[in-house]
Design an enzyme around this catalytic site. Structure first.
Site, PDB file in Angstrom:
ATOM      1  N   ASP A   1       0.808  -1.216   0.000  1.00 18.83           N
ATOM      2  CA  ASP A   1       0.000   0.000   0.000  1.00 18.83           C
ATOM      3  C   ASP A   1       0.845   1.271   0.000  1.00 18.83           C
ATOM      4  O   ASP A   1       2.073   1.221   0.182  1.00 18.83           O
ATOM      5  CB  ASP A   1      -0.968  -0.008   1.190  1.00 18.83           C
ATOM      6  CG  ASP A   1      -0.329  -0.519   2.477  1.00 18.83           C
ATOM      7  OD1 ASP A   1       0.911  -0.540   2.557  1.00 18.83           O
ATOM      8  OD2 ASP A   1      -1.068  -0.890   3.395  1.00 18.83           O
TER       9      ASP A   1
ATOM     10  N   ASN B   1      -7.862  -2.053  13.925  1.00 14.02           N
ATOM     11  CA  ASN B   1      -9.241  -2.422  13.573  1.00 14.02           C
ATOM     12  C   ASN B   1      -9.315  -3.694  12.720  1.00 14.02           C
ATOM     13  O   ASN B   1     -10.357  -4.019  12.177  1.00 14.02           O
ATOM     14  CB  ASN B   1      -9.932  -1.255  12.840  1.00 14.02           C
ATOM     15  CG  ASN B   1      -9.228  -0.887  11.528  1.00 14.02           C
ATOM     16  OD1 ASN B   1      -8.326  -1.597  11.093  1.00 14.02           O
ATOM     17  ND2 ASN B   1      -9.649   0.204  10.905  1.00 14.02           N
TER      18      ASN B   1
ATOM     19  N   HIS C   1      -7.498  -4.276   9.920  1.00 14.82           N
ATOM     20  CA  HIS C   1      -7.222  -4.143   8.484  1.00 14.82           C
ATOM     21  C   HIS C   1      -5.942  -4.887   8.091  1.00 14.82           C
ATOM     22  O   HIS C   1      -5.020  -5.031   8.895  1.00 14.82           O
ATOM     23  CB  HIS C   1      -7.196  -2.669   8.035  1.00 14.82           C
ATOM     24  CG  HIS C   1      -6.027  -1.857   8.484  1.00 14.82           C
ATOM     25  ND1 HIS C   1      -6.141  -0.547   8.887  1.00 14.82           N
ATOM     26  CD2 HIS C   1      -4.697  -2.135   8.575  1.00 14.82           C
ATOM     27  CE1 HIS C   1      -4.953  -0.074   9.194  1.00 14.82           C
ATOM     28  NE2 HIS C   1      -4.057  -1.023   9.021  1.00 14.82           N
TER      29      HIS C   1
ATOM     30  N   GLU D   1      -9.865  -1.697   4.976  1.00 13.15           N
ATOM     31  CA  GLU D   1     -10.533  -1.364   6.233  1.00 13.15           C
ATOM     32  C   GLU D   1     -11.769  -2.245   6.432  1.00 13.15           C
ATOM     33  O   GLU D   1     -12.241  -2.897   5.491  1.00 13.15           O
ATOM     34  CB  GLU D   1     -10.943   0.119   6.198  1.00 13.15           C
ATOM     35  CG  GLU D   1      -9.770   1.093   6.035  1.00 13.15           C
ATOM     36  CD  GLU D   1      -8.940   1.286   7.307  1.00 13.15           C
ATOM     37  OE1 GLU D   1      -8.851   0.346   8.133  1.00 13.15           O
ATOM     38  OE2 GLU D   1      -8.362   2.376   7.474  1.00 13.15           O
TER      39      GLU D   1
END
Ligand code: F6R
Length: 250
Positions: A66, A135, A137, A142
């Site tokens: 990413d 979270n 990811h 996400e």
């Protein structure tokens, strides 16, 4: 399989050894790599081992997961700059074959699709290294990202921007968008190793064990992957039932 090591150093030692062994057994392989705080000690250990063992890394192809949209490769907080500073400039990689998504070109029509296609043309990823966000990811996929996603642009969750603000100067805004390999791109890797360390990842790991496979906790998709290992330190494993992991004493 979840393996738990005493501390961050033991994790970095094990993961860097695994990378080393993978590359030595098939030098022209394709690696998928991640950035973030978790990877820093791993890359340090890896660099030392490659130098000590004279391992040939020149035949490797690398695809990073990413990048922030809008940051060019020279921006100090870009993932391209991270990879250069923490890995690429320390070893004789063939940089033509080291790919980090281009944060500037990310919004061009077809760029995302081309990144996924480029990975496939290389024959797919042999070994994918992953961190995990608080979270859940993976890459920047996400919660709520479809499991069949390919490389795409995401709006970063408020928690991710807050978590990652520690890498930016005070007052500097964390970009709102990122480009990321999709979950399907990640799941097509032949082998996956996810690493989580530190007490902040304890509740994340608990979600992995407590939940079934759900797009609301993206990394639960790894339960479907036939060759995934999760490597933790004690701090990240503290909320897990002992029966859910194997403790490795070093
Ligand atoms: C970064 C990436 C992210 C990180 C995750 C954990 O390339 O893919 O999924 O792995 O945000 O980041 P740290 O290691 O900083 O906690």
């Amino acid at each position: 399989m979840i393996l738990v090591f005493p501390d961050v150093d033991a994790v970095a030692d094990y993961v860097s050894d695994t990378l080393y062994t993978q590359i030595r057994s098939r030098p022209p392989m394709t690696l998928g790599l991640a950035t973030g705080g978790t990877m820093e000690p791993i890359y340090q250990y890896f660099i030392d081992k490659v130098k000590a063992g004279n391992l040939d890394v020149s035949q490797l192809s690398i695809f990073n997961l990413d990048e922030y949209v809008g940051l060019d490769a020279n921006h100090p907080q870009s993932y391209a700059a991270y990879m250069k500073a923490r890995l690429f400039e320390h070893l004789p990689f063939n940089l033509q074959n080291c790919h980090v998504p281009d944060g500037k070109a990310a919004l061009d029509a077809n760029y995302c699709q081309q990144y996924s296609t480029q990975i496939q043309r290389h024959g797919g990823i042999d070994f994918q290294l992953l961190g995990v966000g608080g979270n859940g990811h993976i890459g920047f996929n996400e919660p709520g990202t479809p499991f069949d996603s390919r490389c795409h642009i995401v709006e970063l969750a408020p928690r991710t921007r807050l978590d990652n603000s520690r890498f930016f100067a005070p007052g500097e805004l964390v970009p709102a968008h990122a480009i990321t390999m999709g979950i399907q791109d990640i799941m097509e890797a032949r082998e996956i190793l996810l690493v989580a360390t530190g007490p902040k990842k304890a509740s994340t790991m608990k979600k992995f064990v407590d939940h079934g496979i759900t797009e609301q906790v993206p990394f639960t998709v790894l339960k479907r992957h036939p060759a995934t290992t999760i490597v933790l330190d004690e701090a990240a494993a503290q909320a897990l039932p002992p029966a859910s992991y194997q403790r490795i004493y070093t």
